[in-house]
Design a protein around this motif. Sequence first.
Motif, mmCIF file in Angstrom:
data_model
loop_
_atom_site.group_PDB
_atom_site.id
_atom_site.type_symbol
_atom_site.label_atom_id
_atom_site.label_comp_id
_atom_site.label_asym_id
_atom_site.label_seq_id
_atom_site.Cartn_x
_atom_site.Cartn_y
_atom_site.Cartn_z
ATOM 1 N N GLN A 158 38.863 49.914 -10.332
ATOM 2 C CA GLN A 158 39.038 49.051 -9.169
ATOM 3 C C GLN A 158 40.506 48.719 -8.927
ATOM 4 O O GLN A 158 40.925 48.512 -7.783
ATOM 5 N N ASP A 159 41.291 48.655 -10.003
ATOM 6 C CA ASP A 159 42.707 48.326 -9.867
ATOM 7 C C ASP A 159 43.564 49.540 -9.490
ATOM 8 O O ASP A 159 44.754 49.389 -9.207
ATOM 9 N N SER A 160 42.966 50.723 -9.504
ATOM 10 C CA SER A 160 43.711 51.933 -9.150
ATOM 11 C C SER A 160 43.751 52.089 -7.632
ATOM 12 O O SER A 160 43.036 51.402 -6.897
ATOM 13 N N ASN A 161 44.570 53.021 -7.175
ATOM 14 C CA ASN A 161 44.659 53.280 -5.732
ATOM 15 C C ASN A 161 43.889 54.541 -5.354
ATOM 16 O O ASN A 161 44.162 55.168 -4.335
ATOM 17 N N ILE A 162 42.921 54.907 -6.172
ATOM 18 C CA ILE A 162 42.159 56.137 -5.936
ATOM 19 C C ILE A 162 41.130 55.908 -4.841
ATOM 20 O O ILE A 162 40.436 54.893 -4.822
ATOM 21 N N ALA A 163 41.029 56.876 -3.922
ATOM 22 C CA ALA A 163 40.026 56.866 -2.871
ATOM 23 C C ALA A 163 39.258 58.184 -2.937
ATOM 24 O O ALA A 163 39.609 59.087 -3.702
ATOM 25 N N LYS A 194 47.539 64.247 -4.396
ATOM 26 C CA LYS A 194 47.835 62.901 -4.899
ATOM 27 C C LYS A 194 47.565 62.776 -6.397
ATOM 28 O O LYS A 194 47.626 61.677 -6.946
ATOM 29 N N TYR A 196 44.914 62.850 -8.210
ATOM 30 C CA TYR A 196 43.862 61.909 -8.566
ATOM 31 C C TYR A 196 43.144 62.288 -9.861
ATOM 32 O O TYR A 196 42.677 61.409 -10.598
ATOM 33 N N THR A 199 45.001 60.988 -12.732
ATOM 34 C CA THR A 199 44.890 59.527 -12.740
ATOM 35 C C THR A 199 43.544 59.093 -13.310
ATOM 36 O O THR A 199 43.469 58.185 -14.147
#
Length: 304
Positions: A158-163, A194, A196, A199
Amino acid sequence: MALVQYSDSEAESGSGSESESAHEPLQQPAKKRRLEHRSPTLPPLPAAFHDLYASSTRVSIRDDPNLHGGRKRAIPHVEGNWPTHIYLEWYPSKNDFIKLDQVVTRLEDNSEGNIAIHSLLQSDLGAQLPLHISLSRPVVLQTEQRTPFLATFQHFLQDSNIAAFDVTVEGLDWVSNYEKTRWFLVLRVCKHEKDYLNTLLRLSNSSLAHFGQPPLYGSPHQHGEAKKRQTGPSGGQAKAMDEQQAIQDFSRSFHISLAWCLTEPSPEDKRRAAKADLRALEDLSIRFCSVKAKIGNHVTSLQI
């Protein structure tokens, strides 16, 4: 390069095959059934439906390779231990399934030494199976660790910027598991713009490290650091470990397994896989909107 022993290899998913008799040696299997390529007449099932039936029914109270195509369980059944796997799941469309099935079939028909190749695309009864990209090794959590681990991983996610994102594929390869007891025909995944996948791998490794579990694609040294973290390292130590992991690029390690065998493919079979014609997959794009956490037989889908 040795790769992870997948959760399906632990007989936790539907890729295991059952012999005609549990008391007789496994015979060389015949060529796998070919799925009839017919147009679907019903809409696809919702994604959440598959999570309810993510594990096959146990057919024995003991580990018996004869019940699972000759595979040996890497993690034995122990009361209080919960096999755990973090992964991205993909159900290919009917057209994509046909293309992938044709790729596996061509390599199977042209293989040397008459090795038995088992498809991961469908079950022995012809039912289509999900494919996946692993984000963890098959690890084991204790009963009391299940809830805090899931909360930790969900917090990191939830704190990551992954979409939600799409990946493409490139090239086939034969790779072994860590124990070199099985070899997998894998489809390599291209690096996302990106990054991901790296990440997500870092989030998974970091979450598991808090519970003393080894990283996927990591070194024994990192496992030692994970053990230290379980006992409670200082904030500075934890941050340094995360920063060290963050600079590592495992893009060449991410893959989707299409088939497996118990015998190491010959050098010619490996060369043939590397040179396989994959033009039919040039436009293949796989979209991921969630991460799956499978603990025991329970699957939690975490949206991204």
